[in-house]
Design a protein around this motif. Structure first.
Motif, mmCIF file in Angstrom:
data_model
loop_
_atom_site.group_PDB
_atom_site.id
_atom_site.type_symbol
_atom_site.label_atom_id
_atom_site.label_comp_id
_atom_site.label_asym_id
_atom_site.label_seq_id
_atom_site.Cartn_x
_atom_site.Cartn_y
_atom_site.Cartn_z
ATOM 1 N N GLY A 107 0.793 -1.220 0.000
ATOM 2 C CA GLY A 107 0.000 0.000 0.000
ATOM 3 C C GLY A 107 0.827 1.272 0.000
ATOM 4 N N ALA A 108 2.070 1.198 0.477
ATOM 5 C CA ALA A 108 2.923 2.382 0.493
ATOM 6 C C ALA A 108 3.234 2.872 -0.915
ATOM 7 C CB ALA A 108 4.220 2.086 1.246
ATOM 8 N N LEU A 110 1.108 3.046 -3.272
ATOM 9 C CA LEU A 110 0.014 3.972 -3.578
ATOM 10 C C LEU A 110 0.258 5.319 -2.918
ATOM 11 C CD1 LEU A 110 -3.202 1.746 -3.271
ATOM 12 C CD2 LEU A 110 -2.093 2.583 -5.352
ATOM 13 N N GLY A 111 0.879 5.295 -1.746
ATOM 14 C CA GLY A 111 1.197 6.553 -1.067
ATOM 15 C C GLY A 111 2.091 7.437 -1.922
ATOM 16 N N PHE A 112 3.082 6.827 -2.566
ATOM 17 C CA PHE A 112 3.960 7.608 -3.446
ATOM 18 C C PHE A 112 3.189 8.123 -4.666
ATOM 19 C CE2 PHE A 112 7.249 5.398 -1.036
ATOM 20 C CZ PHE A 112 8.162 6.421 -0.836
ATOM 21 N N ALA A 113 2.277 7.289 -5.199
ATOM 22 C CA ALA A 113 1.464 7.722 -6.342
ATOM 23 C C ALA A 113 0.566 8.897 -5.947
ATOM 24 C CB ALA A 113 0.622 6.560 -6.852
ATOM 25 N N PHE A 114 -0.060 8.795 -4.770
ATOM 26 C CA PHE A 114 -0.933 9.868 -4.304
ATOM 27 C C PHE A 114 -0.130 11.152 -4.039
ATOM 28 C CE2 PHE A 114 -3.745 6.338 -2.369
ATOM 29 C CZ PHE A 114 -4.436 6.199 -3.571
ATOM 30 N N ALA A 115 1.080 10.992 -3.501
ATOM 31 C CA ALA A 115 1.931 12.155 -3.246
ATOM 32 C C ALA A 115 2.305 12.844 -4.554
ATOM 33 C CB ALA A 115 3.189 11.741 -2.488
ATOM 34 N N ASP A 152 -2.928 8.375 4.623
ATOM 35 C CA ASP A 152 -3.624 7.131 4.940
ATOM 36 C C ASP A 152 -2.899 5.933 4.328
ATOM 37 O OD1 ASP A 152 -5.945 5.553 5.911
ATOM 38 O OD2 ASP A 152 -6.347 5.289 3.772
ATOM 39 N N ALA A 153 -2.419 6.084 3.085
ATOM 40 C CA ALA A 153 -1.703 4.989 2.425
ATOM 41 C C ALA A 153 -0.400 4.654 3.143
ATOM 42 C CB ALA A 153 -1.420 5.351 0.961
ATOM 43 N N PHE A 154 0.234 5.675 3.727
ATOM 44 C CA PHE A 154 1.471 5.440 4.481
ATOM 45 C C PHE A 154 1.189 5.006 5.926
ATOM 46 C CE2 PHE A 154 3.608 8.415 1.346
ATOM 47 C CZ PHE A 154 4.391 7.419 0.773
ATOM 48 N N GLY A 155 -0.097 4.931 6.285
ATOM 49 C CA GLY A 155 -0.461 4.488 7.625
ATOM 50 C C GLY A 155 -0.223 5.519 8.701
#
Length: 207
Positions: A107-108, A110-115, A152-155
């Motif tokens: 899921g992390a 996705l965090g980079f994609a969202f960032a 949220d993706a990075f928790g």
């Protein structure tokens, strides 16, 4: 002597912003219902993400290119591909492409994609300031959405950022419905039927 006559033909295409904003409105309306706990699961969110979030905005992007509108082409196109990727990510998580791929989903990433999309959206927010105020506030909410999705993706503090993303997404839907309606009705009636607010006039002189 042969004489040649040249005729210039002007091809007129309609403003695609209404269908693009409508696609954005519907997909965020449906997706936010799941984030807010009003509905459950992603199975019936995915088709709306693909056809309204992705294809409708991609169609608007292609038509905006014919208008030589770099901002509209880039914005609609980028968010269209976002929804293609998001729907595909959901399919991976649900195991549609196999258990091995689902088990190896981090899921992390996705965090980079969202960032990355947050950075991109902030830049477009600056451009939206010189379009109209409804579009500007849609982009502000998109920025808030990506802040929430990223953390949220990075928790990180999911109890805070996940609801923030959900409410921002619902706000995007409601404002986009209004923006789509304004684009259709203002053009249809040939006057300001639904006001969208003048550009800020900070970076570009008001026309």
């Amino acid at each position: 002597m042969n004489s040649q006559q040249h005729t210039n033909v002007k091809i007129v295409t309609a403003d695609p912003s209404a269908i693009g904003l409508f696609g954005l409105a519907i997909v965020t309306f449906v997706a936010s219902s799941q984030k807010l706990g009003l509905t459950e699961g992603l199975g019936l969110v995915i088709p709306w993400a693909i056809f309204l979030g992705a294809f409708a905005q991609l169609y608007a992007s292609i038509l905006d290119a014919k208008h030589n509108n770099t901002f509209g082409t880039t914005a609609f196109g980028a968010y269209a591909f976002f929804w293609f990727a998001t729907a595909s990510s959901w399919l991976v998580k649900l195991g549609v492409f196999g258990e091995t791929l689902a088990a190896n989903a981090d899921g992390a990433q996705l965090g980079f994609a969202f960032a990355g999309y947050l950075i991109f959206s902030i830049l477009l927010t600056i451009g939206a300031m010189e379009t109209h105020k409804v579009l500007f506030f849609i982009f502000v909410l998109i920025d808030v959405l990506f802040v929430g999705l990223t953390f949220d993706a990075f928790g990180i503090a999911s109890g805070v950022f996940k609801p923030m993303a959900a409410y921002a997404e619902m706000g995007i839907a409601l404002l986009s419905f209004y923006g789509a309606g304004a684009a259709v009705l203002n053009n249809h009636f040939g006057k300001v039927f639904l006001p969208v607010g003048r550009p800020f006039g900070i970076f570009k002189a008001r026309s």
